[in-house]
Design an enzyme around this catalytic site. Structure first.
Site, PDB file in Angstrom:
ATOM      1  N   ASP A 104      -7.601   2.161   8.963  1.00 17.75           N
ATOM      2  CA  ASP A 104      -6.796   3.684   8.806  1.00 17.75           C
ATOM      3  C   ASP A 104      -6.693   3.780   7.342  1.00 17.75           C
ATOM      4  O   ASP A 104      -5.918   4.792   6.620  1.00 17.75           O
ATOM      5  CB  ASP A 104      -5.411   2.479   8.659  1.00 17.75           C
ATOM      6  CG  ASP A 104      -4.842   1.592   8.406  1.00 17.75           C
ATOM      7  OD1 ASP A 104      -6.335   1.369   7.526  1.00 17.75           O
ATOM      8  OD2 ASP A 104      -4.608   0.466   8.367  1.00 17.75           O
ATOM      9  N   GLU A 138     -10.100  -0.764  15.703  1.00 22.41           N
ATOM     10  CA  GLU A 138      -8.989  -1.848  15.402  1.00 22.41           C
ATOM     11  C   GLU A 138      -7.648  -0.603  15.310  1.00 22.41           C
ATOM     12  O   GLU A 138      -6.750  -0.384  14.575  1.00 22.41           O
ATOM     13  CB  GLU A 138      -8.709  -2.045  13.681  1.00 22.41           C
ATOM     14  CG  GLU A 138      -7.749  -3.251  13.597  1.00 22.41           C
ATOM     15  CD  GLU A 138      -7.211  -3.547  12.165  1.00 22.41           C
ATOM     16  OE1 GLU A 138      -8.613  -4.090  11.398  1.00 22.41           O
ATOM     17  OE2 GLU A 138      -6.890  -2.841  11.142  1.00 22.41           O
ATOM     18  N   GLU A 146      -1.976   5.173   4.884  1.00 22.19           N
ATOM     19  CA  GLU A 146      -2.865   3.895   6.754  1.00 22.19           C
ATOM     20  C   GLU A 146      -1.701   4.735   7.034  1.00 22.19           C
ATOM     21  O   GLU A 146      -2.982   4.850   8.420  1.00 22.19           O
ATOM     22  CB  GLU A 146      -2.798   2.849   5.789  1.00 22.19           C
ATOM     23  CG  GLU A 146      -3.647   2.712   5.008  1.00 22.19           C
ATOM     24  CD  GLU A 146      -2.947   2.315   3.554  1.00 22.19           C
ATOM     25  OE1 GLU A 146      -4.296   1.886   2.495  1.00 22.19           O
ATOM     26  OE2 GLU A 146      -2.576   3.044   3.258  1.00 22.19           O
ATOM     27  N   HIS A 192      -1.091  -4.997  -4.061  1.00 25.57           N
ATOM     28  CA  HIS A 192      -2.034  -3.723  -4.515  1.00 25.57           C
ATOM     29  C   HIS A 192      -1.783  -2.888  -3.524  1.00 25.57           C
ATOM     30  O   HIS A 192      -1.858  -1.997  -4.236  1.00 25.57           O
ATOM     31  CB  HIS A 192      -3.596  -3.903  -4.138  1.00 25.57           C
ATOM     32  CG  HIS A 192      -4.104  -4.159  -3.026  1.00 25.57           C
ATOM     33  ND1 HIS A 192      -3.937  -5.282  -1.879  1.00 25.57           N
ATOM     34  CD2 HIS A 192      -4.527  -3.495  -2.380  1.00 25.57           C
ATOM     35  CE1 HIS A 192      -4.337  -4.672  -0.090  1.00 25.57           C
ATOM     36  NE2 HIS A 192      -4.713  -3.343  -0.455  1.00 25.57           N
ATOM     37  N   ARG A 241      -0.335   0.695  -2.368  1.00 23.21           N
ATOM     38  CA  ARG A 241       0.239   1.858  -3.467  1.00 23.21           C
ATOM     39  C   ARG A 241       1.793   1.746  -3.351  1.00 23.21           C
ATOM     40  O   ARG A 241       3.329   1.829  -4.696  1.00 23.21           O
ATOM     41  CB  ARG A 241       0.108   3.074  -2.929  1.00 23.21           C
ATOM     42  CG  ARG A 241      -1.771   3.291  -3.586  1.00 23.21           C
ATOM     43  CD  ARG A 241      -1.723   4.475  -2.728  1.00 23.21           C
ATOM     44  NE  ARG A 241      -3.787   4.838  -3.083  1.00 23.21           N
ATOM     45  CZ  ARG A 241      -4.306   5.854  -3.608  1.00 23.21           C
ATOM     46  NH1 ARG A 241      -3.076   6.405  -4.613  1.00 23.21           N
ATOM     47  NH2 ARG A 241      -5.341   5.871  -3.616  1.00 23.21           N
ATOM     48  N   HIS A 297      -6.511  -6.975  -8.604  1.00 22.29           N
ATOM     49  CA  HIS A 297      -7.436  -5.628  -7.904  1.00 22.29           C
ATOM     50  C   HIS A 297      -7.739  -4.827  -9.109  1.00 22.29           C
ATOM     51  O   HIS A 297      -6.505  -4.602 -10.403  1.00 22.29           O
ATOM     52  CB  HIS A 297      -6.329  -5.299  -6.806  1.00 22.29           C
ATOM     53  CG  HIS A 297      -7.343  -3.764  -6.386  1.00 22.29           C
ATOM     54  ND1 HIS A 297      -7.471  -2.344  -6.654  1.00 22.29           N
ATOM     55  CD2 HIS A 297      -7.359  -3.525  -4.778  1.00 22.29           C
ATOM     56  CE1 HIS A 297      -7.320  -1.353  -5.465  1.00 22.29           C
ATOM     57  NE2 HIS A 297      -7.769  -2.356  -5.050  1.00 22.29           N
TER      58      HIS A 297
END
Length: 380
Positions: free
Chosen positions: A96, A118, A132, A208, A210, A241
């Site tokens: 994604d 996936e 994603e 991490h 967004r 990250h």
């Protein structure tokens, strides 16, 4: 001879696609090519080294302060030239990311069939995870072959009227663990080698995403520090990250505590071996929700929802959300209640049996008419 090209660009993609690329390269009748976009340069390269995989094409698109639009546009332009040169019969993309969607779209523009590894994960909220959720939905609309980790992922596609070319394979990340986890493994970070994994409770943390920027991340970090204060036998290990937003939040809320170790990002083999030794995983990552249960580790998901509900239903994962009190409560229960911990640690992993790459390669060869029958689907 059919040419199959795998395309990926980030570390999580590489972890899950490298074992598949290697499996394809061993198949008679297939010419296996690998193209990386290098959406994430350093983290990608470390995975390629671990699996000893040398890409045939490297777009090297990563730039400072890159945006989603700039990544996508550079991938599209770079792949146009690659497809003209390589003339693949099938393109395989994973998951994604921006690379995933750009790879599928570029292949569509060249009328090259697409396989989506996936496939079928959904939250049904186009802004969470962002970007994603829409990347995987748009890739699914383009793809001709859909390799779903679980039956639930297959059912998600069926609800979108995608029923042909669908295979339940398990998740390729479990194939990757066979390569990376080793009893004699030594970490490059001396702190990780010195931790007492037997007599202390090492909690592995990643955060991490967004959608967690801002108040959610502040809540998560505050809950983590409370846990370190409340449990003297707990050590938090947080590979931070590289995002400036994440670096700033981790430094503000977690630095200076003697039992919280803020360390640089780990290579995939170090992360997998740390997971194998730790007590508990707290994460907003998607991949860790699949990997940790295979190693017998409970997972608390630091998000409001998950596109991996199978783990919640199986009992290997609990959705902790992004509110301080709930995160602290669920973690405290696992750290102080052995029965609650064992119930999660011993639950069956719904994500695979380590043979996903074999099933995908078989499905590809069946698609090309090189095998007489499709692979048997993965079932828990």
């Amino acid at each position: 001879m059919k040419t199959v090209m795998t395309i990926f660009g980030t570390r999580p993609e590489a972890v899950k696609m490298a074992p598949l690329a290697l499996e394809l390269s061993r198949r008679e009748g297939l010419r296996a090519l690998c193209c990386v976009t290098a959406q994430h340069r350093e983290m990608l390269d470390s995975v390629l080294d671990i699996f000893r995989l040398k890409p045939d094409f490297d777009l090297n698109v990563m730039q400072p302060s890159q945006t989603l639009a700039s990544i996508t546009s550079r991938c599209l332009l770079g792949l146009e030239e690659v497809f003209v040169r390589a003339q693949p019969d099938l393109v395989l993309v994973h998951g994604d990311t921006s690379t995933t969607f750009a790879g599928a779209l570029a292949a569509f523009y060249h009328q090259i069939p697409v396989g989506h590894v996936e496939a079928g994960l959904r939250t049904y909220d186009k802004l969470s995870p962002f970007p994603e959720e829409m990347n995987r939905k748009m890739t699914g609309a383009i793809a001709d072959l859909h390799f779903c980790p679980t039956p639930a992922n297959r059912d998600n596609l069926a609800r979108e009227n995608i029923r042909s070319g669908v295979f339940v394979t398990g998740n390729t990340v479990l194939d990757a663990l066979k390569t990376t986890v080793r009893a004699e493994f030594r970490f490059t970070d001396k702190i990780l080698n010195q931790l007492d994994y037997v007599n202390q409770k090492v909690v592995l943390v990643t955060c991490h995403r967004r959608e967690n920027y801002g108040r959610p991340m502040a809540n998560i970090m505050t809950a983590l520090r409370r846990l370190a204060d409340a449990f003297p036998d707990v050590r938090l290990v947080y590979p931070v990250h590289l995002s400036p937003v994440v670096q700033q939040a981790a430094g503000q809320y977690l630095s200076g505590h003697p039992r919280i170790h803020l360390i640089p990002p780990l290579s995939v083999d170090e992360m997998h071996n740390l997971m194998a030794r730790c007590f508990l995983v707290m994460t907003d990552s998607g991949g860790l929700q699949e990997e940790a249960p295979a190693l017998g580790k409970p997972v608390l998901v630091l998000r409001r929802e998950t596109e991996r509900p199978e783990a919640v239903e199986a009992g290997t994962v609990k959705l902790a959300g992004v509110e301080e009190e709930e995160i602290f409560r669920l973690a405290r229960e696992l750290l102080s209640d052995p029965a609650a911990y064992q119930q999660m640690a011993r639950a069956a992993n719904p994500y695979g049996d380590g043979r996903a790459c074999r099933r995908i390669a078989d499905a590809v060869q069946w698609h090309f008419g090189q095998l007489d029958r499709p692979p048997q689907p993965f079932a828990v």
